[in-house]
Design an enzyme around this catalytic site. Structure first.
Site, short mmCIF file in Angstrom:
data_model
loop_
_atom_site.label_atom_id
_atom_site.label_comp_id
_atom_site.label_asym_id
_atom_site.label_seq_id
_atom_site.Cartn_x
_atom_site.Cartn_y
_atom_site.Cartn_z
N CYS A 119 0.39 28.97 51.98
CA CYS A 119 0.38 28.74 53.43
C CYS A 119 -0.19 29.96 54.14
O CYS A 119 0.52 30.95 54.35
CB CYS A 119 1.79 28.43 53.92
SG CYS A 119 1.87 28.11 55.70
N CYS A 122 1.56 30.69 57.46
CA CYS A 122 2.88 31.31 57.30
C CYS A 122 2.76 32.79 56.94
O CYS A 122 3.49 33.64 57.49
CB CYS A 122 3.67 30.62 56.19
SG CYS A 122 3.80 28.83 56.35
N ASP A 123 1.88 33.13 56.02
CA ASP A 123 1.88 34.46 55.41
C ASP A 123 0.66 35.32 55.70
O ASP A 123 0.63 36.51 55.34
CB ASP A 123 2.03 34.31 53.88
CG ASP A 123 3.32 33.62 53.49
OD1 ASP A 123 4.32 33.79 54.21
OD2 ASP A 123 3.32 32.89 52.48
#
Length: 373
Positions: A119, A122-123
């Site tokens: 992701c 997300c990261d």
């Protein structure tokens, strides 16, 4: 857990089975900085823990175990847990998530959460000004690569063919991004790293050439697999297996069955959007659980007069027209079920702003048989 929180507060007494990986993909994320309410961020496991604790405090019956089969052919639905225990449910919220597809390398598993991610949204923030690799050649890979290019010093795209599978528009975006380099005809042999995390990747080019690249992050963008197989015999799914819901609601094609989270979301796949859909599913299920019918905004359910005589008249206006029905019981309780909170103290009750209302045909039937409402 969000669905359990809302269902508990609605006094539905939800039972939650956590599955083989309680918290799902969230538990594989180290730090989360884009979930509201946590100024300094929180770990994925930490967020799962506080959500679970909140659901339990509010009354949810959270149990270990995995659903191994289900029969949704009639209500109550029959759910089998761990191949043996059977429970019956009048309503069901499917929140089984989606599983990111990985390459299947031991080193990939070793460094998951230490530089290996599925992701970018997300990261990616944790790799600002660093070098990363994205595996994949479709629209998702191109989108994630261009997103990371806005944060990172350099982005390698590892593509196993000599062409991209993405749409022309997405390919054009990649070609026009200077810090993206495409490594054509390459497969990943191994993710390299040390005790601190990912340091690189070993690739094999078509023809046998083996070489290493130095990267700080290794992102998989080869798709997700929605965990819907147990229910796809009854609920409609799209060609990728994602459960199809009705418009902006969480309703499936099966009355009383709702879907929330990544199992019905092929687009966003974020923890905050999954939480929001869990809220919707619980609110939708609440109507069924408290004796209502289908949710479908826009209907006006007339006026109810009086609360102390034997006969009442309820004008009902819906898509099929208007009708008037005599009622032989106090109407206040009926209105409470149709629109919780609308019934006040027994005189004129107006139900004019019905966001959650009963299907017209069901309402007609229900008014002739108040025992069902």
């Amino acid at each position: 857990y969000t669905a359990a929180i809302y269902a508990s507060r609605a006094d539905i007494s939800p039972v939650v089975y956590e599955g083989v990986q309680p918290g799902g993909q969230l538990t594989t994320t180290t730090d989360i900085e884009n979930y509201p309410g946590f100024e300094n961020g929180i770990s994925g496991q930490g967020l799962v823990s506080v959500m679970r604790a909140q659901a339990v405090r509010l009354g949810a019956d959270v149990r270990t175990g995995a659903i191994t089969s289900a029969d949704l052919s009639q209500r109550p639905f029959r759910i089998v847990v761990d191949g043996s225990d059977e429970i019956l449910a009048e309503t069901l919220i499917i929140a089984t998530g989606a599983t990111a597809k990985y390459l299947g390398l031991p080193s990939e598993t070793k460094f998951r959460g230490l530089g290996v991610s599925a992701c970018a949204t997300c990261d990616g923030f944790f790799y600002r000004k660093k070098t990363v690799a994205v595996v994949g050649g479709g629209d998702t890979a191109c989108e994630e690569a261009t997103y990371l290019a806005g944060l990172c010093k350099k982005v390698y795209m590892i593509v196993r063919r000599d062409v991209l599978r993405a749409s022309e528009a997405m390919q054009e975006r990649v070609r026009n991004t200077e810090n993206i380099e495409i490594l054509w005809n390459c497969n990943t042999q191994e993710v390299l790293g040390d005790e601190y995390g990912v340091t690189g990747a070993r690739l094999e080019r078509k023809g046998g050439e083996i070489f290493d690249i130095a990267v700080d992050g290794f992102f998989l963008a080869i798709g997700h697999h929605p965990n819907s197989e147990l229910f796809s015999k009854w609920v409609n799914v799209d060609k990728e297996g994602y459960i199809v819901t009705d418009g902006k609601t969480s309703k499936t094609n099966v009355e009383g069955v709702f879907a929330a989270g990544d199992v019905q979301d092929p687009l966003y796949r974020q923890c905050v959007t999954a939480a929001a859909s869990g809220c919707r599913a619980a609110l939708d299920a609440e109507v069924i659980a408290h004796g209502g019918g289908n949710i479908n905004s826009g209907t006006l359910v007339g006026l109810v007069f009086g609360a102390g005589t034997e006969e009442y008249v309820l004008p009902v206006i819906g898509a099929e027209g208007a009708a008037v029905f005599p009622l032989r019981k106090a109407v206040a309780s009926v209105v409470v079920n149709l629109h919780p909170g609308a019934a006040a103290h027994g005189f004129v009750l107006a139900v004019l702003d019905v966001q959650r209302h009963i299907r017209f045909a069901d309402l007609i039937s229900g008014l002739h048989d108040l025992g069902r409402i």
